[in-house]
Design a protein around this motif. Sequence first.
Motif, PDB file in Angstrom:
ATOM      1  N   GLU A 249       0.826  -1.204   0.000  1.00  0.00           N
ATOM      2  CA  GLU A 249       0.000   0.000   0.000  1.00  0.00           C
ATOM      3  C   GLU A 249       0.863   1.257   0.000  1.00  0.00           C
ATOM      4  O   GLU A 249       0.564   2.229  -0.706  1.00  0.00           O
ATOM      5  N   LEU A 250       1.945   1.233   0.766  1.00  0.00           N
ATOM      6  CA  LEU A 250       2.826   2.399   0.825  1.00  0.00           C
ATOM      7  C   LEU A 250       3.594   2.576  -0.482  1.00  0.00           C
ATOM      8  O   LEU A 250       3.794   3.706  -0.940  1.00  0.00           O
ATOM      9  N   LEU A 251       4.011   1.477  -1.085  1.00  0.00           N
ATOM     10  CA  LEU A 251       4.705   1.563  -2.372  1.00  0.00           C
ATOM     11  C   LEU A 251       3.777   2.107  -3.451  1.00  0.00           C
ATOM     12  O   LEU A 251       4.193   2.857  -4.337  1.00  0.00           O
ATOM     13  N   SER A 252       2.500   1.745  -3.370  1.00  0.00           N
ATOM     14  CA  SER A 252       1.538   2.143  -4.395  1.00  0.00           C
ATOM     15  C   SER A 252       1.070   3.586  -4.232  1.00  0.00           C
ATOM     16  O   SER A 252       0.783   4.262  -5.223  1.00  0.00           O
ATOM     17  N   ASN A 253       0.986   4.057  -2.981  1.00  0.00           N
ATOM     18  CA  ASN A 253       0.284   5.314  -2.722  1.00  0.00           C
ATOM     19  C   ASN A 253       1.125   6.425  -2.122  1.00  0.00           C
ATOM     20  O   ASN A 253       0.591   7.497  -1.823  1.00  0.00           O
ATOM     21  N   THR A 254       2.430   6.195  -1.919  1.00  0.00           N
ATOM     22  CA  THR A 254       3.296   7.236  -1.366  1.00  0.00           C
ATOM     23  C   THR A 254       4.584   7.319  -2.166  1.00  0.00           C
ATOM     24  O   THR A 254       4.891   6.440  -2.981  1.00  0.00           O
ATOM     25  N   ASN A 255       5.333   8.372  -1.904  1.00  0.00           N
ATOM     26  CA  ASN A 255       6.648   8.552  -2.520  1.00  0.00           C
ATOM     27  C   ASN A 255       7.780   8.293  -1.523  1.00  0.00           C
ATOM     28  O   ASN A 255       8.915   8.736  -1.742  1.00  0.00           O
ATOM     29  N   PRO A 285      10.741  -4.609  -4.588  1.00  0.00           N
ATOM     30  CA  PRO A 285       9.904  -3.457  -4.253  1.00  0.00           C
ATOM     31  C   PRO A 285       9.971  -2.349  -5.297  1.00  0.00           C
ATOM     32  O   PRO A 285       8.944  -1.731  -5.616  1.00  0.00           O
ATOM     33  N   SER A 286      11.154  -2.068  -5.814  1.00  0.00           N
ATOM     34  CA  SER A 286      11.281  -0.995  -6.805  1.00  0.00           C
ATOM     35  C   SER A 286      10.546  -1.351  -8.095  1.00  0.00           C
ATOM     36  O   SER A 286       9.907  -0.487  -8.721  1.00  0.00           O
ATOM     37  N   GLU A 287      10.591  -2.607  -8.489  1.00  0.00           N
ATOM     38  CA  GLU A 287       9.868  -3.035  -9.681  1.00  0.00           C
ATOM     39  C   GLU A 287       8.356  -3.013  -9.434  1.00  0.00           C
ATOM     40  O   GLU A 287       7.569  -2.631 -10.311  1.00  0.00           O
ATOM     41  N   PHE A 288       7.949  -3.415  -8.232  1.00  0.00           N
ATOM     42  CA  PHE A 288       6.527  -3.384  -7.872  1.00  0.00           C
ATOM     43  C   PHE A 288       5.986  -1.963  -7.964  1.00  0.00           C
ATOM     44  O   PHE A 288       4.866  -1.743  -8.433  1.00  0.00           O
ATOM     45  N   ARG A 289       6.760  -1.011  -7.497  1.00  0.00           N
ATOM     46  CA  ARG A 289       6.314   0.389  -7.498  1.00  0.00           C
ATOM     47  C   ARG A 289       5.998   0.881  -8.916  1.00  0.00           C
ATOM     48  O   ARG A 289       5.106   1.707  -9.110  1.00  0.00           O
ATOM     49  N   LYS A 290       6.709   0.368  -9.908  1.00  0.00           N
ATOM     50  CA  LYS A 290       6.480   0.787 -11.295  1.00  0.00           C
ATOM     51  C   LYS A 290       5.153   0.250 -11.837  1.00  0.00           C
ATOM     52  O   LYS A 290       4.518   0.878 -12.678  1.00  0.00           O
ATOM     53  N   ASN A 291       4.735  -0.935 -11.337  1.00  0.00           N
ATOM     54  CA  ASN A 291       3.499  -1.556 -11.829  1.00  0.00           C
ATOM     55  C   ASN A 291       2.825  -2.306 -10.684  1.00  0.00           C
ATOM     56  O   ASN A 291       2.877  -3.537 -10.606  1.00  0.00           O
ATOM     57  N   PRO A 292       2.187  -1.583  -9.739  1.00  0.00           N
ATOM     58  CA  PRO A 292       1.673  -2.223  -8.523  1.00  0.00           C
ATOM     59  C   PRO A 292       0.391  -3.021  -8.695  1.00  0.00           C
ATOM     60  O   PRO A 292      -0.009  -3.743  -7.786  1.00  0.00           O
ATOM     61  N   THR A 293      -0.279  -2.910  -9.815  1.00  0.00           N
ATOM     62  CA  THR A 293      -1.600  -3.549  -9.949  1.00  0.00           C
ATOM     63  C   THR A 293      -1.543  -5.021 -10.301  1.00  0.00           C
ATOM     64  O   THR A 293      -2.527  -5.739 -10.148  1.00  0.00           O
ATOM     65  N   GLY A 294      -0.379  -5.505 -10.733  1.00  0.00           N
ATOM     66  CA  GLY A 294      -0.340  -6.865 -11.247  1.00  0.00           C
ATOM     67  C   GLY A 294       0.196  -7.905 -10.297  1.00  0.00           C
ATOM     68  O   GLY A 294       0.417  -9.043 -10.705  1.00  0.00           O
ATOM     69  N   TYR A 295       0.418  -7.549  -9.007  1.00  0.00           N
ATOM     70  CA  TYR A 295       1.071  -8.484  -8.107  1.00  0.00           C
ATOM     71  C   TYR A 295       0.353  -8.537  -6.765  1.00  0.00           C
ATOM     72  O   TYR A 295      -0.254  -7.579  -6.313  1.00  0.00           O
TER      73      TYR A 295
END
Length: 304
Positions: A249-255, A285-295
């Motif tokens: 959630e933090l990776l998706s919604n914060t900087n 985590p860094s890769e997830f942040r680029k595309n958080p909807t698929g994991y």
Amino acid sequence: MPQNDRHKEREIPIEFDFYNTLESLPVDNRCTIIMISCGSTTVKINEHIQTVTAPAVLCISQYDNFQCLERTHLSAKVFHFDPWYIKACLNFENLDDSVPIDKQYVYDRNMLYMFTKHHGYFQGIFNLTPQQYIRLNELMLMIGAETYAQSDDYWTCRIRRMLRQALNCIYDIYVDQCKLNFYELSENSNPVTICTDYIHANYRNNISLNFLCELVHLNRTTLNQRFKQQLNCTCIEYLLHYRLKISQELLSNTNLKIDDIANQCGFKYGSYFNRQFTKYLGISPSEFRKNPTGYSVKESRGKP
């Protein structure tokens, strides 16, 4: 220390604190009302550990062993009083039912059960509805204001009246919950629920399996068996998955920086966070942040 009456040469056995940190409790020869107005705290009362979140009220007495383990944005008002402040005939020696007292004072003694009859999962802790909180908080504020102002010769009478109103409100909650067998039958007595509630409130902090076992008075094997039966994962796996869920959630919604997210989610080291995140999601985590909807965390591992 007892409150000095500035209108008369006497001491009144009451104390009030608008901003109490829940240290140095309980107080000898006192019953204590603790109003949790904001934040949360984890307390240990008579070997029972529980996280209390506002709005709530705690009722303890000199009979209790009390320890505040953790505080999160906590704001608490505290009022101490000697039982005889309610009725001159009451004292800690005659609060037990086995001690005979005049029938006209039995209700007043019963009204202190919330402070003196702690057992099992009932340790004098009451979660409040918004309406209950508004009423009790208003009374506590007025008690505190009058304690400090002592506006005239009758200030102690007004405090006593307001205190009785507050005690009546709490006693009504206590009686209603006893009628429903709340303390015996509530889901709050489920060890898994107790642990998961604690994890949800304290995932940022260091949480060990030993601590959670102590929390619910079970050994490691039994606690993990309960978790496996109800959640299909061990206790520590649940903690890890909940932390990873919050991190997503933090990776998706914060900087926030990834190391800061790791720290906020209870991972002591950023490298360990990266390793666990990659293990369970198959992506860093860094890769997830680029595309958080698929994991999402792997279903086969169990999830909160």
